[in-house]
Design an enzyme around this catalytic site. Structure first.
Site, PDB file in Angstrom:
ATOM      1  N   LYS A 272       1.387   3.941  -3.276  1.00  0.00           N
ATOM      2  CA  LYS A 272       1.063   5.363  -3.081  1.00  0.00           C
ATOM      3  C   LYS A 272       2.285   6.234  -3.371  1.00  0.00           C
ATOM      4  CE  LYS A 272      -3.173   4.735  -1.866  1.00  0.00           C
ATOM      5  NZ  LYS A 272      -4.232   5.123  -2.793  1.00  0.00           N
TER       6      LYS A 272
ATOM      7  N   TYR B  84       0.813  -1.226   0.000  1.00  0.00           N
ATOM      8  CA  TYR B  84       0.000   0.000   0.000  1.00  0.00           C
ATOM      9  C   TYR B  84       0.847   1.278   0.000  1.00  0.00           C
ATOM     10  CZ  TYR B  84      -3.671   3.287   1.390  1.00  0.00           C
ATOM     11  OH  TYR B  84      -4.529   4.363   1.466  1.00  0.00           O
TER      12      TYR B  84
HETATM   13  N1  LIG Z   1      -9.417   4.624   3.990  1.00  0.00           N
HETATM   14  C1  LIG Z   1      -8.507   5.359   4.588  1.00  0.00           C
HETATM   15  O1  LIG Z   1      -8.444   5.455   5.828  1.00  0.00           O
HETATM   16  C2  LIG Z   1      -7.519   6.123   3.735  1.00  0.00           C
HETATM   17  C3  LIG Z   1      -6.551   6.885   4.379  1.00  0.00           C
HETATM   18  C4  LIG Z   1      -5.690   7.658   3.612  1.00  0.00           C
HETATM   19  C5  LIG Z   1      -5.805   7.671   2.228  1.00  0.00           C
HETATM   20  N2  LIG Z   1      -6.737   6.881   1.604  1.00  0.00           N
HETATM   21  C6  LIG Z   1      -6.804   6.932   0.135  1.00  0.00           C
HETATM   22  O2  LIG Z   1      -7.691   7.957  -0.233  1.00  0.00           O
HETATM   23  C7  LIG Z   1      -8.311   7.655  -1.490  1.00  0.00           C
HETATM   24  C8  LIG Z   1      -9.823   7.801  -1.399  1.00  0.00           C
HETATM   25  O3  LIG Z   1     -10.295   6.965  -0.362  1.00  0.00           O
HETATM   26  P1  LIG Z   1     -11.869   6.803  -0.104  1.00  0.00           P
HETATM   27  O4  LIG Z   1     -12.000   5.890   1.051  1.00  0.00           O
HETATM   28  O5  LIG Z   1     -12.514   8.128  -0.085  1.00  0.00           O
HETATM   29  O6  LIG Z   1     -12.295   6.051  -1.446  1.00  0.00           O
HETATM   30  P2  LIG Z   1     -13.477   5.012  -1.696  1.00  0.00           P
HETATM   31  O7  LIG Z   1     -14.654   5.330  -0.857  1.00  0.00           O
HETATM   32  O8  LIG Z   1     -12.919   3.652  -1.617  1.00  0.00           O
HETATM   33  O9  LIG Z   1     -13.826   5.380  -3.225  1.00  0.00           O
HETATM   34  C9  LIG Z   1     -12.917   5.129  -4.230  1.00  0.00           C
HETATM   35  C10 LIG Z   1     -13.340   5.713  -5.553  1.00  0.00           C
HETATM   36  O10 LIG Z   1     -12.595   5.050  -6.596  1.00  0.00           O
HETATM   37  C11 LIG Z   1     -13.512   4.459  -7.503  1.00  0.00           C
HETATM   38  N3  LIG Z   1     -13.047   3.155  -8.000  1.00  0.00           N
HETATM   39  C12 LIG Z   1     -12.608   2.101  -7.272  1.00  0.00           C
HETATM   40  N4  LIG Z   1     -12.344   1.050  -8.073  1.00  0.00           N
HETATM   41  C13 LIG Z   1     -12.642   1.448  -9.327  1.00  0.00           C
HETATM   42  C14 LIG Z   1     -12.602   0.819 -10.596  1.00  0.00           C
HETATM   43  N5  LIG Z   1     -12.204  -0.445 -10.730  1.00  0.00           N
HETATM   44  N6  LIG Z   1     -12.972   1.520 -11.685  1.00  0.00           N
HETATM   45  C15 LIG Z   1     -13.386   2.796 -11.553  1.00  0.00           C
HETATM   46  N7  LIG Z   1     -13.457   3.452 -10.385  1.00  0.00           N
HETATM   47  C16 LIG Z   1     -13.088   2.792  -9.289  1.00  0.00           C
HETATM   48  C17 LIG Z   1     -14.775   4.232  -6.711  1.00  0.00           C
HETATM   49  O11 LIG Z   1     -15.868   4.077  -7.598  1.00  0.00           O
HETATM   50  P3  LIG Z   1     -17.167   3.228  -7.102  1.00  0.00           P
HETATM   51  O12 LIG Z   1     -17.879   4.125  -6.130  1.00  0.00           O
HETATM   52  O13 LIG Z   1     -17.921   2.997  -8.360  1.00  0.00           O
HETATM   53  O14 LIG Z   1     -16.644   1.976  -6.463  1.00  0.00           O
HETATM   54  C18 LIG Z   1     -14.821   5.495  -5.878  1.00  0.00           C
HETATM   55  O15 LIG Z   1     -15.293   6.577  -6.628  1.00  0.00           O
HETATM   56  C19 LIG Z   1      -7.833   6.257  -1.843  1.00  0.00           C
HETATM   57  O16 LIG Z   1      -6.769   6.365  -2.759  1.00  0.00           O
HETATM   58  C20 LIG Z   1      -7.329   5.703  -0.530  1.00  0.00           C
HETATM   59  O17 LIG Z   1      -6.298   4.751  -0.725  1.00  0.00           O
HETATM   60  C21 LIG Z   1      -7.607   6.133   2.348  1.00  0.00           C
END
Ligand SMILES: NC(=O)c1ccc[n+]([C@@H]2O[C@H](COP(=O)([O-])OP(=O)(O)OC[C@H]3O[C@@H](n4cnc5c(N)ncnc54)[C@H](OP(=O)(O)O)[C@@H]3O)[C@@H](O)[C@H]2O)c1
Ligand SMILES: *[C@@H]1O[C@H](CO)[C@@H](O)[C@H](O)[C@H]1NC(C)=O
Ligand SMILES: *[C@@H]1O[C@H](CO)[C@@H](O)[C@H](O)[C@H]1NC(C)=O
Length: 273
Positions: free
Chosen positions: A181, A177
């Site tokens: 990133k 991960y």
């Molecule tokens: N979770 C954490 O605590 C955390 C912490 C720091 C950073 N982050 C990073 O921040 C970013 C956003 O996180 P989040 O939790 O807000 O995201 P999320 O809710 O998982 O949403 C991800 C987005 O990417 C799209 N996506 C995923 N797979 C796809 C595919 N195969 N084709 C097209 N679109 C796709 C999703 O579309 P659908 O809605 O159609 O699935 C959604 O719009 C990510 O890069 C994550 O790694 C996360």
């Protein structure tokens, strides 16, 4: 024996508490500049609006993306915001008039290069998890799709790319991960945007509908930090969204800048400084 164990444990907890408190109060590099940028942002909305710029958002159906779209709509600084994703959401109400949704297949994103033309700003909140998509699927989305987006954006004339990465991103890491990133951050820097703003929030605080046990557990354990050390390891999605809009209004004088978790908090609300 129990006494020694309890004492060691109490000592450990106290140490952890002190460490976290210290991290919370220690100023970061450029703290004052970042706070000044945040404070200046609201005053720049009107002027920005009058320049008729447009933006695109990828990942707009995700937890951060949804809140970012809401922030963009409420602050109304773009003439048009194009939402590019694999499914449509329902927006009802006049304030959503400036949104345009485009459903695409990310496997053929290049076929949709025209959707990326002419935007001054591109926001990327794309991502998946290894649990959901497997190792290859994770790389496909978090690396390949993000990089294709970045390249199409650049070719389309995008001057400012705003990328949501993560705390701990490191291209030298042996863990998947943080390594992916970190690689994406480095490759985005090579694309050559006039401005690149990278956000590295900690654990996202959001009431996620989808089941992600690991993340859920981290959120529960870290929830009390909200009261004692809100900027150390966690970040509400609303904070990420506000910071993303603020950096557009009040860009850094550096062409490329990485905002660590605390900087994201400061950028969202300058009054913390
Ligand atoms: N979770 C954490 O605590 C955390 C912490 C720091 C950073 N982050 C990073 O921040 C970013 C956003 O996180 P989040 O939790 O807000 O995201 P999320 O809710 O998982 O949403 C991800 C987005 O990417 C799209 N996506 C995923 N797979 C796809 C595919 N195969 N084709 C097209 N679109 C796709 C999703 O579309 P659908 O809605 O159609 O699935 C959604 O719009 C990510 O890069 C994550 O790694 C996360
Ligand atoms: C922006 O659009 C408005 C209304 O269409 C127009 O009056 C104005 O001149 C435009 N401004 C710029 C900088 O293009
Ligand atoms: C990664 O490794 C290279 C080469 O050893 C080093 O120069 C660089 O600073 C490292 N980057 C990080 C983020 O640790």
């Amino acid at each position: 024996m129990f006494h020694i164990g309890a004492t060691v444990f109490a000592g450990f907890v106290a140490f952890l508490g002190i460490l976290i408190a210290w991290l919370e109060v220690t100023p970061i590099e450029r703290q004052r500049e970042i706070c000044r940028m945040a404070e200046a942002a609201p005053g720049k909305e009107e002027e920005f609006r009058s320049t008729n710029q447009t933006a695109f958002v990828v990942g707009y159906t995700g937890e951060t993306g949804k809140v970012l779209v809401e922030e963009l709509v409420n602050r109304n600084i773009f003439q048009k915001v194009v939402l590019i994703g694999r499914r449509e959401l329902n927006y009802e109400g006049e304030k959503y008039n400036k949104l345009e949704q485009k459903v695409v297949d990310y496997e053929k994103l290049e076929d949709h290069a025209d959707l990326f033309k002419g935007h001054s700003v591109g926001f990327c909140c794309l991502g998946t998890t290894r649990g959901k998509s497997g190792v290859e699927g994770f790389k496909r989305v978090d690396h390949d799709y993000v990089m294709t987006t970045a390249k199409l954006a650049k070719e389309g004339g995008c001057g400012h790319f705003v990328l949501q990465s993560s705390q701990g991103a490191n291209k030298n890491s042996s863990f998947l991960y943080p390594r992916v990133k970190g690689e994406v951050e480095a490759e985005c820097a090579d694309v050559g945007f006039d401005k690149l703003s990278i956000f590295r929030p900690g654990v996202l605080m959001v009431d996620r509908k989808e089941s992600r046990p690991g993340e859920w557990f981290a959120r529960k354990v870290l929830a009390p930090l909200k009261y004692i050390a809100p900027t150390v390891m966690t970040c509400p999605v609303e904070t990420v969204a506000k910071a993303m809009v603020n950096i557009v209004l009040s860009p850094s004088e550096k062409p490329s800048e990485i905002f660590e978790n605390k900087a994201v908090h400061l950028l969202a609300k300058g009054k913390l400084c």
